[in-house]
Motif scaffolding. Structure first.
Motif, PDB file in Angstrom:
ATOM      1  N   ALA A  78      53.770 -41.611 -61.514  1.00  0.00           N
ATOM      2  CA  ALA A  78      54.908 -42.455 -61.006  1.00  0.00           C
ATOM      3  C   ALA A  78      55.053 -42.319 -60.250  1.00  0.00           C
ATOM      4  O   ALA A  78      55.640 -42.937 -58.766  1.00  0.00           O
ATOM      5  N   LYS A 131      57.332 -38.988 -59.503  1.00  0.00           N
ATOM      6  CA  LYS A 131      59.173 -38.376 -58.880  1.00  0.00           C
ATOM      7  C   LYS A 131      58.837 -36.578 -58.299  1.00  0.00           C
ATOM      8  O   LYS A 131      59.308 -37.332 -57.461  1.00  0.00           O
ATOM      9  N   HIS A 188      60.517 -36.923 -69.239  1.00  0.00           N
ATOM     10  CA  HIS A 188      60.183 -37.604 -69.577  1.00  0.00           C
ATOM     11  C   HIS A 188      60.687 -37.894 -70.833  1.00  0.00           C
ATOM     12  O   HIS A 188      59.968 -39.316 -72.017  1.00  0.00           O
TER      13      HIS A 188
HETATM   14  P1  ATP Z   1      54.324 -36.052 -63.295  1.00  0.00           P
HETATM   15  O1  ATP Z   1      54.890 -36.591 -64.376  1.00  0.00           O
HETATM   16  O2  ATP Z   1      52.970 -35.878 -64.126  1.00  0.00           O
HETATM   17  O3  ATP Z   1      54.563 -34.598 -63.214  1.00  0.00           O
HETATM   18  P2  ATP Z   1      54.980 -37.255 -60.987  1.00  0.00           P
HETATM   19  O4  ATP Z   1      55.990 -38.887 -61.273  1.00  0.00           O
HETATM   20  O5  ATP Z   1      55.359 -36.140 -60.309  1.00  0.00           O
HETATM   21  O6  ATP Z   1      53.924 -37.257 -62.236  1.00  0.00           O
HETATM   22  P3  ATP Z   1      53.811 -37.161 -58.896  1.00  0.00           P
HETATM   23  O7  ATP Z   1      53.145 -35.640 -59.239  1.00  0.00           O
HETATM   24  O8  ATP Z   1      54.665 -37.506 -57.435  1.00  0.00           O
HETATM   25  O9  ATP Z   1      54.136 -37.735 -59.828  1.00  0.00           O
HETATM   26  O10 ATP Z   1      52.441 -38.162 -58.225  1.00  0.00           O
HETATM   27  C1  ATP Z   1      52.096 -39.360 -58.121  1.00  0.00           C
HETATM   28  C2  ATP Z   1      50.401 -39.511 -57.547  1.00  0.00           C
HETATM   29  O11 ATP Z   1      50.365 -38.650 -56.497  1.00  0.00           O
HETATM   30  C3  ATP Z   1      50.129 -39.353 -58.636  1.00  0.00           C
HETATM   31  O12 ATP Z   1      48.531 -40.141 -59.009  1.00  0.00           O
HETATM   32  C4  ATP Z   1      49.099 -37.886 -57.646  1.00  0.00           C
HETATM   33  O13 ATP Z   1      48.087 -37.564 -58.024  1.00  0.00           O
HETATM   34  C5  ATP Z   1      49.266 -37.824 -56.117  1.00  0.00           C
HETATM   35  N1  ATP Z   1      49.280 -37.154 -55.868  1.00  0.00           N
HETATM   36  C6  ATP Z   1      50.412 -35.996 -55.584  1.00  0.00           C
HETATM   37  N2  ATP Z   1      50.437 -34.754 -54.774  1.00  0.00           N
HETATM   38  C7  ATP Z   1      49.203 -35.516 -54.200  1.00  0.00           C
HETATM   39  C8  ATP Z   1      48.434 -34.329 -53.238  1.00  0.00           C
HETATM   40  N3  ATP Z   1      49.121 -33.749 -52.074  1.00  0.00           N
HETATM   41  N4  ATP Z   1      47.772 -34.530 -52.927  1.00  0.00           N
HETATM   42  C9  ATP Z   1      46.670 -36.155 -53.601  1.00  0.00           C
HETATM   43  N5  ATP Z   1      47.220 -36.738 -54.185  1.00  0.00           N
HETATM   44  C10 ATP Z   1      48.627 -35.916 -54.515  1.00  0.00           C
END
Ligand code: ATP
Length: 335
Positions: free
Chosen positions: A42, A44, A194
């Motif tokens: 999402a 985060k 979560h």
């Molecule tokens: P989770 O709960 O799984 O940790 P999150 O809410 O923290 O998820 P993020 O890690 O912020 O989500 O990722 C958001 C989107 O950006 C995802 O589609 C992820 O694949 C993408 N993403 C994050 N970092 C990178 C990066 N360095 N390069 C390419 N895509 C990225």
């Protein structure tokens, strides 16, 4: 101008075609604990990494205690403690050595360094484990050690990415206790997770994101109230449970969910306080000997699902206007 300790304004970050954060804006007042909730992917961690100066926004601004994370990263780093969702452990380094190493990095020297490491070990309940190598720590001990590292320089703002993930129930309770103590000390905290019910207990406000956009920011109570259009009420009549069921079947606006040993669980279509009071009054005037009448608490998870279903997200959080194309390249690049 707002005096919130954390201010995030119209934040954007993409990775190629992936729009990880799309126009996020929010504030956290000094001393408040804010939960950050969203599905996997999402946005985060991406948001948090920008807040702690580890990544640059494509556009938008973040201020920590009035300091811009892009223009004044060193000032920001003094004020924040960052606990990532995973951290590098050095197998044969002991708990004391690990904290001592980071305390040196934070500039503590001599007796003040020893005192600070001792204080942090006491607070995180690691004193008895001081000589234990890191590869012999349980997951819960490791999380406490990582929190300890985050606290060494006594930052005002703590940004914790999924700190309770993978912990067993006992370790979760211990961790929650530490968060409560830190809140009592007046720390401003931003915690992702979560586990909604867990954040509900710890946080003053909850911030939900979906596909990089804000869908709700408010208290758990507010979320439940705004998204609990129906109410579930338990009605019992110890002397004549069947009469409750008959009454429900004959009255409009109420629906039988299930008959129970002592009465029924019923759904009220409107779910307002007025309707609930009116139903109780009508039950009694219709001669039902009510011995129990209780509204069931809507679970936070259910309220969130209702919110997404009803599309009330759009009503609750007005999204910022789209940026003009030239603003997107204002601050950094994708490298
Ligand atoms: P989770 O709960 O799984 O940790 P999150 O809410 O923290 O998820 P993020 O890690 O912020 O989500 O990722 C958001 C989107 O950006 C995802 O589609 C992820 O694949 C993408 N993403 C994050 N970092 C990178 C990066 N360095 N390069 C390419 N895509 C990225």
């Amino acid at each position: 101008m707002s005096d919130a300790l954390v201010q995030v304004r119209n934040l954007f970050r993409s990775f190629g075609d992936v729009r990880a954060v799309q126009g996020l804006s929010f504030e956290i007042p000094r001393g408040q604990v804010c939960g950050f909730i969203g599905a996997n992917g999402a946005g985060k961690t991406t948001t948090m990494r920008m807040m702690v100066t580890l990544d640059l926004p494509d556009a938008g601004e973040i201020f920590i205690d009035g300091n811009d994370v892009v223009q004044q990263p060193m000032e920001v780093r003094k004020r924040i403690g960052w606990m990532p969702d995973s951290y590098g452990a050095y197998d044969y380094m002991t708990v004391f050595e690990y904290l001592d190493f980071y305390a040196r990095a934070f500039g503590y020297k001599g007796a003040s360094r020893r005192d600070r490491v001792k204080e942090v070990m006491d607070f995180t309940d690691l004193t008895e484990l001081a000589e234990r190598p890191m590869n012999k720590l349980s997951k819960g001990m490791g999380q406490r050690l990582c929190l300890g590292r985050t606290l060494l320089h006594d930052p005002d703002v703590l940004i914790l990415d999924e700190p309770a993930a993978g912990l067993d129930p006992k370790a979760r309770v211990e961790f929650k206790h530490l968060v409560r103590l830190l809140a009592e000390q007046g720390k401003t905290m931003f915690i992702s997770s979560h586990i909604l019910s867990e954040l509900e207990e710890m946080c003053d406000s909850l911030l939900f994101i979906d596909q990089g956009k804000l869908v709700h920011h408010g208290s758990a109570e507010h979320l439940k109230r705004s998204n609990g259009s129906t109410a579930v009420v338990v009605v019992e009549s110890a002397s004549d449970p069947a009469a409750v069921v008959r009454w429900v079947e004959m009255n409009p606006g109420v629906e039988l969910i299930e008959a129970t040993k002592r009465g029924a669980r019923i759904k009220l279509e409107e779910g307002t306080d007025e309707q609930i009071a009116w139903i109780l009054k009508k039950l009694i005037t219709d001669g039902i000997s009510v011995t129990e009448f209780r509204r069931e608490q809507l679970k936070l998870e259910d309220a969130f699902v209702n919110m997404l279903k009803n599309g009330s997200a759009a009503r609750i959080a007005a999204q910022p206007p789209p940026l003009p194309p030239d603003a997107i390249s204002k601050i950094g690049s994708d490298t």
